[in-house]
Design a protein around this motif. Structure first.
Motif, mmCIF file in Angstrom:
data_model
loop_
_atom_site.group_PDB
_atom_site.id
_atom_site.type_symbol
_atom_site.label_atom_id
_atom_site.label_comp_id
_atom_site.label_asym_id
_atom_site.label_seq_id
_atom_site.Cartn_x
_atom_site.Cartn_y
_atom_site.Cartn_z
ATOM 1 N N THR A 193 0.816 -1.209 0.000
ATOM 2 C CA THR A 193 0.000 0.000 0.000
ATOM 3 C C THR A 193 0.850 1.259 0.000
ATOM 4 O O THR A 193 0.325 2.361 -0.074
ATOM 5 N N ARG A 194 2.177 1.095 0.084
ATOM 6 C CA ARG A 194 3.084 2.243 0.029
ATOM 7 C C ARG A 194 3.653 2.445 -1.382
ATOM 8 O O ARG A 194 4.438 3.370 -1.609
ATOM 9 N N ILE A 195 3.303 1.566 -2.319
ATOM 10 C CA ILE A 195 3.729 1.728 -3.710
ATOM 11 C C ILE A 195 2.846 2.774 -4.368
ATOM 12 O O ILE A 195 1.611 2.726 -4.257
ATOM 13 N N ASP A 196 3.428 3.701 -5.065
ATOM 14 C CA ASP A 196 2.676 4.807 -5.656
ATOM 15 C C ASP A 196 1.861 4.357 -6.861
ATOM 16 O O ASP A 196 2.093 3.281 -7.422
ATOM 17 N N LYS A 197 0.903 5.176 -7.243
ATOM 18 C CA LYS A 197 0.137 4.905 -8.462
ATOM 19 C C LYS A 197 1.082 4.916 -9.658
ATOM 20 O O LYS A 197 2.116 5.598 -9.663
ATOM 21 N N GLY A 198 0.751 4.152 -10.685
ATOM 22 C CA GLY A 198 1.570 4.117 -11.894
ATOM 23 C C GLY A 198 2.861 3.359 -11.731
ATOM 24 O O GLY A 198 3.751 3.468 -12.583
ATOM 25 N N GLU A 199 2.989 2.573 -10.641
ATOM 26 C CA GLU A 199 4.238 1.848 -10.425
ATOM 27 C C GLU A 199 3.964 0.434 -9.912
ATOM 28 O O GLU A 199 2.908 0.148 -9.357
ATOM 29 N N PHE A 200 4.950 -0.440 -10.097
ATOM 30 C CA PHE A 200 4.883 -1.790 -9.550
ATOM 31 C C PHE A 200 6.271 -2.194 -9.077
ATOM 32 O O PHE A 200 7.287 -1.684 -9.558
ATOM 33 N N ALA A 201 6.308 -3.108 -8.117
ATOM 34 C CA ALA A 201 7.568 -3.632 -7.606
ATOM 35 C C ALA A 201 7.695 -5.094 -8.002
ATOM 36 O O ALA A 201 6.701 -5.741 -8.361
ATOM 37 N N VAL A 202 8.920 -5.612 -7.946
ATOM 38 C CA VAL A 202 9.180 -7.006 -8.312
ATOM 39 C C VAL A 202 9.896 -7.703 -7.162
ATOM 40 O O VAL A 202 10.902 -7.197 -6.644
ATOM 41 N N LEU A 203 9.365 -8.862 -6.777
ATOM 42 C CA LEU A 203 9.989 -9.679 -5.731
ATOM 43 C C LEU A 203 10.380 -11.032 -6.306
ATOM 44 O O LEU A 203 9.796 -11.502 -7.277
ATOM 45 N N LYS A 204 11.379 -11.639 -5.659
ATOM 46 C CA LYS A 204 11.728 -13.024 -5.944
ATOM 47 C C LYS A 204 12.010 -13.707 -4.617
ATOM 48 O O LYS A 204 12.893 -13.270 -3.870
ATOM 49 N N ASP A 205 11.258 -14.743 -4.332
ATOM 50 C CA ASP A 205 11.379 -15.447 -3.053
ATOM 51 C C ASP A 205 11.258 -14.476 -1.888
ATOM 52 O O ASP A 205 11.980 -14.575 -0.878
ATOM 53 N N GLY A 206 10.347 -13.497 -2.029
ATOM 54 C CA GLY A 206 10.102 -12.557 -0.947
ATOM 55 C C GLY A 206 11.105 -11.434 -0.828
ATOM 56 O O GLY A 206 11.015 -10.608 0.079
ATOM 57 N N GLN B 149 10.756 -17.771 -11.441
ATOM 58 C CA GLN B 149 9.490 -17.104 -11.179
ATOM 59 C C GLN B 149 9.731 -15.828 -10.372
ATOM 60 O O GLN B 149 10.541 -15.815 -9.447
ATOM 61 N N TYR B 150 9.015 -14.788 -10.745
ATOM 62 C CA TYR B 150 9.071 -13.516 -10.031
ATOM 63 C C TYR B 150 7.638 -13.110 -9.675
ATOM 64 O O TYR B 150 6.679 -13.623 -10.256
ATOM 65 N N THR B 151 7.524 -12.186 -8.742
ATOM 66 C CA THR B 151 6.209 -11.705 -8.331
ATOM 67 C C THR B 151 6.112 -10.205 -8.558
ATOM 68 O O THR B 151 6.920 -9.431 -8.020
ATOM 69 N N ILE B 152 5.161 -9.800 -9.367
ATOM 70 C CA ILE B 152 4.870 -8.380 -9.584
ATOM 71 C C ILE B 152 3.840 -7.948 -8.541
ATOM 72 O O ILE B 152 2.813 -8.602 -8.369
ATOM 73 N N VAL B 153 4.113 -6.849 -7.849
ATOM 74 C CA VAL B 153 3.237 -6.377 -6.778
ATOM 75 C C VAL B 153 2.751 -4.966 -7.095
ATOM 76 O O VAL B 153 3.549 -4.090 -7.451
ATOM 77 N N VAL B 154 1.437 -4.748 -6.968
ATOM 78 C CA VAL B 154 0.866 -3.415 -7.171
ATOM 79 C C VAL B 154 -0.009 -3.048 -5.970
ATOM 80 O O VAL B 154 -0.438 -3.916 -5.208
ATOM 81 N N ASN B 155 -0.255 -1.769 -5.834
ATOM 82 C CA ASN B 155 -1.052 -1.232 -4.736
ATOM 83 C C ASN B 155 -2.534 -1.237 -5.115
ATOM 84 O O ASN B 155 -2.941 -0.525 -6.033
ATOM 85 N N PRO B 156 -3.378 -1.998 -4.419
ATOM 86 C CA PRO B 156 -4.798 -2.048 -4.759
ATOM 87 C C PRO B 156 -5.552 -0.782 -4.372
ATOM 88 O O PRO B 156 -6.719 -0.615 -4.739
ATOM 89 N N ALA B 157 -4.889 0.104 -3.631
ATOM 90 C CA ALA B 157 -5.541 1.352 -3.233
ATOM 91 C C ALA B 157 -5.269 2.486 -4.212
ATOM 92 O O ALA B 157 -5.911 3.524 -4.164
ATOM 93 N N ALA B 158 -4.289 2.277 -5.112
ATOM 94 C CA ALA B 158 -3.898 3.336 -6.046
ATOM 95 C C ALA B 158 -4.577 3.139 -7.393
ATOM 96 O O ALA B 158 -4.912 2.022 -7.788
#
Length: 241
Positions: A135-148, A163-172
């Protein structure tokens, strides 16, 4: 029956004229052959380039294997994060996720998302070990995780069966109603969200739908339809989208 040519000068002039015509024909033929060879080479190069681009559009594609949401508030029916587990399509070379874009259409409009490693304030690095970090990721952006673990630009590269995980903010936007997030708005504090517009239903949640297109650096597109369940049961549970 045969005419005898006695004028040697006239006979020589006829021979030179024929030779000139012959040389001219050879030159024209040589020029035409050169043009044809150059054109054929150009067309071959163009065909190879087009063929490679077409191959990349098919093979250099990102596959989404598991779209999930993490429930932030069961009572409010809201998610605290949206996660897309991704891998490379069969036959794909390395795919740089930091050069990948996400075109998303959600309940609150549409937006193009780009790679980041920073929270919305721009100075703090995203820490996946922090509660409700998405929820701290800004609008228009995404982060990438691997194994957390958060991946920077040099690490967020898919190869082979990784495998990687793309994470986005559901509030933005476009998932939620926030037009921007910082330490005072759009941050989930463990109990409730603080909304930019004071809207208690500004977060992607129960029964909400979104359309996402992930565009790889080669231009290959993967479409994913996200739909949250009609009912959440427990805070912190993972739900299939």
């Amino acid at each position: 029956m045969f005419e005898t040519i006695l004028d040697e000068e006239e006979r020589g002039q006829v021979g030179i004229g024929t030779l000139i015509v012959f040389i001219a024909m050879v030159l024209v033929a040589a020029i035409a052959a050169g043009v044809l060879i150059n054109t054929a080479g150009f067309l071959q190069s163009q065909a190879e380039s087009t063929g490679q681009e077409s191959t990349d559009l098919v093979s250099e594609r990102i596959e989404v294997t598991s779209p999930v949401g993490i429930v932030g508030s069961e009572s409010d029916g809201e998610l605290e994060s949206i996660k897309l587990t991704v891998t490379g399509a069969p036959g794909a070379d390395q795919i740089d996720l930091s050069e990948t874009t996400i075109q998303a259409v959600g309940p609150n409009g549409q937006a193009n998302l780009v790679f980041t490693t920073r929270e919305a304030d721009g100075s703090t690095t995203i820490d996946p070990n922090t509660d409700n970090y998405a929820t701290r990721i800004d609008k228009g952006e995404f982060a990438v995780l691997k194994d957390g673990t958060l991946q920077d630009g040099s690490q967020a590269v898919i190869s082979e069966d990784e495998q990687y995980t793309i994470v986005v903010n559901p509030a933005a936007e476009p998932f939620g109603d926030l037009d921007g997030t910082d330490t005072s708005s759009g941050v989930y504090d463990g109990g409730s969200y603080t909304f930019a517009h004071g809207d208690d239903n500004a977060v992607f949640g129960q029964s909400d739908e979104s359309s996402v297109e992930i565009v790889s650096p080669a231009g290959a597109t993967t479409s994913v339809e996200l739909r949250a369940p009609d009912l959440f049961n427990t805070d912190g549970e993972a739900v299939r989208l």
